[in-house]
Every structure is written in structure tokens, then in C-alpha cells.
Design a protein around this motif. Sequence first.
Motif, PDB file in Angstrom:
ATOM      1  N   MET A   1       1.181  -1.291  -0.008  1.00  0.00           N
ATOM      2  CA  MET A   1       0.286  -0.177   0.140  1.00  0.00           C
ATOM      3  C   MET A   1       0.704   1.101   0.119  1.00  0.00           C
ATOM      4  O   MET A   1       1.994   1.386   0.822  1.00  0.00           O
ATOM      5  N   LYS A   2       0.615   2.428  -1.061  1.00  0.00           N
ATOM      6  CA  LYS A   2       1.074   3.502  -0.781  1.00  0.00           C
ATOM      7  C   LYS A   2       1.002   4.961   0.166  1.00  0.00           C
ATOM      8  O   LYS A   2      -0.388   4.729   0.609  1.00  0.00           O
ATOM      9  N   ALA A   3       2.069   5.477   0.553  1.00  0.00           N
ATOM     10  CA  ALA A   3       1.513   6.089   1.345  1.00  0.00           C
ATOM     11  C   ALA A   3       0.166   7.811   0.823  1.00  0.00           C
ATOM     12  O   ALA A   3       0.471   7.640  -0.290  1.00  0.00           O
ATOM     13  N   PRO A   4       0.224   7.875   1.634  1.00  0.00           N
ATOM     14  CA  PRO A   4      -0.603   9.005   0.465  1.00  0.00           C
ATOM     15  C   PRO A   4      -0.455   9.784  -0.246  1.00  0.00           C
ATOM     16  O   PRO A   4      -0.208  11.286  -1.361  1.00  0.00           O
ATOM     17  N   GLN A   5       1.650  10.791   0.313  1.00  0.00           N
ATOM     18  CA  GLN A   5       2.256  12.102  -0.391  1.00  0.00           C
ATOM     19  C   GLN A   5       2.786  11.280  -1.640  1.00  0.00           C
ATOM     20  O   GLN A   5       3.204  11.840  -2.343  1.00  0.00           O
ATOM     21  N   ASP A   6       2.621   9.037  -1.647  1.00  0.00           N
ATOM     22  CA  ASP A   6       3.020   8.813  -2.864  1.00  0.00           C
ATOM     23  C   ASP A   6       1.859   9.127  -4.037  1.00  0.00           C
ATOM     24  O   ASP A   6       2.422   8.853  -5.542  1.00  0.00           O
TER      25      ASP A   6
END
Length: 97
Positions: A1-6
Motif C-alpha cells: 500500500m502506498k503512502a498518501p504522499q506518493d
Amino acid sequence: MKAPQDIILKPVITEKSMDGLQAGKYTFKVATDANKIEIKNAVEKLFGVKVAKVNTMNCRGRSKRVGRYVGKTADWKKAVVTLTEDSKTIEFFDGMY
């Protein structure tokens, strides 16, 4: 799962995107492999707002020429995020319109 900043890369600041601020529509450049659900969750987590809907579009890169050399800018993805009526605004965009 990606971070929101990514997922949310940067805001898109144009005349058309600034006109949508009064209607609660915010425009962002997002990761090309992000889907609408990931974009919604990232905006809600980063800015603490409630998202009503997300519209996405793939933007093609343009051909650029410098002398005899021809190149191409990168393809990118744009997301227009509509907030709910009872949601607060995003503070980053408050002083722009």
C-alpha cells in the motif's frame, strides 16, 4: 500500500482549476497507477476533509522541439476531487482565489 504522499504529487494551479474552488473542486496531479479509491483516501488523510467524488483523466505528454532535437514530455494523470457540502476547505488553496 502506498503512502498518501506518493499518490498526491502536487496541486494543479490553472485558471480553470481556480474557478472550481468555489464549487469545492480541487485539482491535483496524481500517480499514474493510482485509482479513484486510493486518491479519495489519500486526500481525506492528508487534508482532513470529506470527499464526495473523484474524477480522473490521463493527460498525454506533448512533443517538444529544441532545434533539431525532438523530445516528449511525460504522460501524467490529473484528478479533480469534489468535497462534500459539510466538509471544510483545503487550507493550501484558501489564499488563491
